[in-house]
Design an enzyme around this catalytic site. Structure first.
Site, PDB file in Angstrom:
ATOM      1  N   ASP A 176      -2.797  10.003   3.871  1.00 38.67           N
ATOM      2  CA  ASP A 176      -4.195   9.600   3.996  1.00 38.67           C
ATOM      3  C   ASP A 176      -4.948  10.588   4.870  1.00 38.67           C
ATOM      4  OD1 ASP A 176      -6.602   8.313   4.069  1.00 38.67           O
ATOM      5  OD2 ASP A 176      -5.928   6.623   5.306  1.00 38.67           O
ATOM      6  N   LYS A 236     -10.523  12.537   8.019  1.00 38.24           N
ATOM      7  CA  LYS A 236     -10.110  12.160   9.372  1.00 38.24           C
ATOM      8  C   LYS A 236     -10.115  13.399  10.266  1.00 38.24           C
ATOM      9  CE  LYS A 236      -6.920   8.410   8.095  1.00 38.24           C
ATOM     10  NZ  LYS A 236      -7.579   7.289   8.790  1.00 38.24           N
ATOM     11  N   ASP A 261       1.326   6.020   5.727  1.00 38.22           N
ATOM     12  CA  ASP A 261       0.372   5.120   5.091  1.00 38.22           C
ATOM     13  C   ASP A 261       0.935   4.494   3.806  1.00 38.22           C
ATOM     14  OD1 ASP A 261      -2.036   3.914   5.578  1.00 38.22           O
ATOM     15  OD2 ASP A 261      -3.232   5.366   4.447  1.00 38.22           O
ATOM     16  N   ARG A 310      -7.711  -0.697   0.614  1.00 35.08           N
ATOM     17  CA  ARG A 310      -8.197  -1.896  -0.079  1.00 35.08           C
ATOM     18  C   ARG A 310      -8.600  -1.583  -1.509  1.00 35.08           C
ATOM     19  NH1 ARG A 310     -12.626  -2.583   4.527  1.00 35.08           N
ATOM     20  NH2 ARG A 310     -11.060  -1.302   5.567  1.00 35.08           N
ATOM     21  N   GLU A 338      -9.516   3.460   1.919  1.00 29.59           N
ATOM     22  CA  GLU A 338      -8.996   3.579   0.562  1.00 29.59           C
ATOM     23  C   GLU A 338      -7.930   2.542   0.228  1.00 29.59           C
ATOM     24  OE1 GLU A 338      -7.849   5.121   3.082  1.00 29.59           O
ATOM     25  OE2 GLU A 338      -5.694   4.868   2.823  1.00 29.59           O
ATOM     26  N   LYS A 371       0.844  -1.208   0.000  1.00 23.93           N
ATOM     27  CA  LYS A 371       0.000   0.000   0.000  1.00 23.93           C
ATOM     28  C   LYS A 371       0.873   1.250   0.000  1.00 23.93           C
ATOM     29  CE  LYS A 371      -3.398   2.486   2.917  1.00 23.93           C
ATOM     30  NZ  LYS A 371      -4.315   2.409   4.078  1.00 23.93           N
TER      31      LYS A 371
HETATM   32  N1  BES Z   1      -4.582   4.209   6.849  1.00 19.60           N
HETATM   33  C1  BES Z   1      -5.731   3.906   7.581  1.00 19.60           C
HETATM   34  C2  BES Z   1      -5.507   2.836   8.648  1.00 19.60           C
HETATM   35  C3  BES Z   1      -4.628   3.230   9.807  1.00 19.60           C
HETATM   36  C4  BES Z   1      -5.188   3.775  10.938  1.00 19.60           C
HETATM   37  C5  BES Z   1      -3.284   3.007   9.752  1.00 19.60           C
HETATM   38  C6  BES Z   1      -4.384   4.100  12.007  1.00 19.60           C
HETATM   39  C7  BES Z   1      -2.499   3.340  10.813  1.00 19.60           C
HETATM   40  C8  BES Z   1      -3.039   3.878  11.946  1.00 19.60           C
HETATM   41  C9  BES Z   1      -6.837   3.381   6.680  1.00 19.60           C
HETATM   42  O1  BES Z   1      -6.832   3.867   5.388  1.00 19.60           O
HETATM   43  C10 BES Z   1      -8.119   3.772   7.307  1.00 19.60           C
HETATM   44  O2  BES Z   1      -8.371   4.925   7.449  1.00 19.60           O
HETATM   45  N2  BES Z   1      -8.897   2.780   7.708  1.00 19.60           N
HETATM   46  C11 BES Z   1     -10.138   2.988   8.366  1.00 19.60           C
HETATM   47  C12 BES Z   1     -11.109   1.986   7.834  1.00 19.60           C
HETATM   48  C13 BES Z   1     -12.534   2.247   8.213  1.00 19.60           C
HETATM   49  C14 BES Z   1     -13.037   3.498   7.527  1.00 19.60           C
HETATM   50  C15 BES Z   1     -13.357   1.053   7.801  1.00 19.60           C
HETATM   51  C16 BES Z   1      -9.918   2.812   9.861  1.00 19.60           C
HETATM   52  O3  BES Z   1      -9.139   1.946  10.264  1.00 19.60           O
HETATM   53  O4  BES Z   1     -10.509   3.574  10.629  1.00 19.60           O
HETATM   54 ZN    ZN Z   2      -4.977   4.481   4.674  1.00 20.99          ZN
HETATM   55 ZN    ZN Z   3      -7.915   5.724   5.226  1.00 17.92          ZN
END
Ligand code: BES
Ligand code: ZN
Ligand code: ZN
Length: 499
Positions: free
Chosen positions: A269, A276, A287, A350, A348, A264
């Site tokens: 992000d 966020k 990320d 996935r 995003e 990835k």
């Molecule tokens: N990059 C994030 C995941 C992440 C969160 C990595 C904290 C490192 C630390 C990912 O793209 C994301 O935002 N995932 C969401 C998914 C949700 C919207 C289903 C998450 O984990 O909140």
């Molecule tokens: Zn992410």
């Molecule tokens: Zn994300």
């Protein structure tokens, strides 16, 4: 840092700092540490019996013996309990060594070959982890610091067993090469997001080209031709269009199958339209740690001349909110033809990985695919910063990764991909949706990816909890750790020896 083996007695070794290791509960140090202890009039054993030093993993004690040894300073480092000792404890023990060296501005450090005192440990392997730990612990991201960080320029590993010298020297060399590749990846992760956008990540990848490594970067037009609907959608909010970075390393026989590593590469992000919150958003520069990790793994594979054909596929995008950004509610047609309903633009990872997996499968027909991604916050909740999440469709691949994890010291823990989880990602309007509701977020994300792996043996590493560290722990300084490069290099080396 130059690392070399010198034969002789550490007592007579001239350096700015001499290092010996001690196991926890070792009242009277034996072996080389014992002879150093004797030379300094029992200062080490006195520190142990007085309770100044216990030998716990991560512990260290700086002594100024004044006489007895040729170096002005003596550092004793803890290796933890002998029964629990693994070679990774050697890596961990090098962090206090390099920190002490920085503090006293030591340029040359001498160390006994750590771990060789534990029964049954291969000296060449101990050498590899000594060098690896030293190179990793000597790392600091100082590009924007007013003063450059102090770095140790020479590490002398003192051994006196001539029979082992060839193996130990080779082990040191391999440890350095691996450590340098990991640090190269850490630099990419540490870079501020304005310095590391999809085009910059592609440029960094291009520096790997040469020898048996070729680098190809696909831009927006090519992604459109490939119908990479996931990558294009996520990248649409940024003024820097997405890239698909493909790095081939041909170390194996001609015609031998490819191993595909997919990482990835979200260079930043923000969450996109599903923005966020501000707190901690700065962290989201990491990320792209999965992508950087896969590139660094290729660099290591080439440097170590692992006899396999390995391809790294890294979709690089910046997930930004803007008037051109994709939206919650959009339905994407991915490269595979499967349609995906977007419920959160923050899920995003996935969406870009599914296209990258399809690309790897269709172009390379790999014998196996492994992806790494900072995919879910849920993984940080589940496993913390101790272990990464591991999921996969192929039990043999998963168990090989578990073995490589144990040997490398990069912990990975398997989570199940039970069919029952599929329900959570079924969409009403399309085939899949990109979030699975509140429960089992790491697994539903993994399950989503599995749907794009087809019948190719596939495994997924969720490195959200381990790729960046806030606090010093497990022999890692705060900042990027370089995960999962060491695990994957170990996996590749083992795979090479089996086929
Ligand atoms: N990059 C994030 C995941 C992440 C969160 C990595 C904290 C490192 C630390 C990912 O793209 C994301 O935002 N995932 C969401 C998914 C949700 C919207 C289903 C998450 O984990 O909140
Ligand atoms: Zn992410
Ligand atoms: Zn994300």
């Amino acid at each position: 840092m130059k690392i070399e083996l010198v034969t002789g007695d550490p007592v007579h070794q001239k350096a700015d700092l001499l290092v010996v290791g001690l196991f926890e509960g070792e009242i009277k140090p034996g072996g080389t540490a014992g002879s150093v202890d004797a030379a300094v009039g029992g200062a080490i054993s006195a520190a142990v019996s007085d309770g100044d030093f216990k030998g716990e993993s991560g512990e260290s004690l700086l002594l100024r013996p004044g006489k007895g040894i040729a170096s002005p300073r003596l550092l004793v480092v803890g290796l933890g309990k002998k029964e629990k000792f693994t070679v990774d404890h050697i890596r961990q023990a090098m962090l206090p060594v390099l920190r002490a060296a920085k503090k006293c501005k030591a340029k040359t450090v001498a160390t006994v070959l750590q771990g060789a005192g534990a029964d049954g440990f291969d000296p060449a392997l101990c050498a590899r982890f000594t060098a690896l730990g030293a190179v990793l612990s000597n790392y600091e991201y100082d590009l924007y610091k007013p003063e450059k960080a102090h770095r140790v320029s020479r590490l002398l590993v003192v051994g006196n067993d001539r029979k082992e010298a060839v193996g130990v020297s080779a082990g040191l060399k391999r440890g350095v090469l691996l450590g340098e590749a990991v640090n190269w990846g850490r630099d990419l992760v540490a870079a501020p997001p304005a310095d590391m956008r999809p085009d910059s990540l592609a440029r960094a990848a291009k520096t790997l080209a040469g020898g048996k490594v070729t680098v190809k970067v696909h831009g927006r037009k090519e992604l459109e031709k490939m119908k990479a609907g996931g990558i294009l959608a996520v990248g649409r909010g940024s003024e820097i269009p997405p890239r698909l970075i493909v790095v081939e390393y041909r170390g194996g026989r001609k015609g031998a199958p490819w191993i595909a590593l997919v990482g990835k590469g979200v260079t930043f992000d923000t969450g996109g339209i599903s923005l966020k919150k501000w707190e901690g958003m700065d962290r989201m520069k990491y990320d792209m740690a999965g992508g950087a990790g896969m590139l660094a793994t290729l660099r290591a594979a080439a440097a170590l001349e692992i006899p396999l054909n390995v391809v790294a596929v890294v979709p690089a995008v910046e997930n930004m909110p803007s008037g051109t950004a994709f939206r919650p509610g959009d339905v994407l047609r991915t490269m595979s033809g499967k349609t995906v309903e977007v419920l959160s633009t923050d899920a995003e990872g996935r969406l870009i990985l599914c296209d990258a997996l399809t690309f790897a499968r269709e172009r390379y027909s790999p014998s196996e695919m492994i992806d790494a991604a900072t995919l879910t916050g849920a993984c940080v909740v589940a496993l913390g910063s101790v272990a990464m999440g591991l999921m996969g469709s192929d039990p043999k691949l998963v168990s090989s990764l578990v073995d490589a994890s144990a040997a490398s010291g990069e912990k990975a823990w398997e989570l199940p991909l039970y069919e029952e989880y599929f329900e959570q990602i079924k969409s009403d309007i399309g085939e899949l949706k990109n979030i699975g509701g509140g429960e089992a977020g790491t697994i539903t994300a993994g399950y989503f990816l599995k749907e794009f792996a087809g019948d190719t043996p596939w495994a997924h590493l969720d490195i959200a909890g381990v790729a960046w560290r806030e606090k010093e722990r497990m022999g890692y300084a705060p900042g990027p750790t370089g995960a999962p490069v060491r695990l994957l290099v170990e996996y590749l080396e083992r795979a090479a020896s089996e086929r």
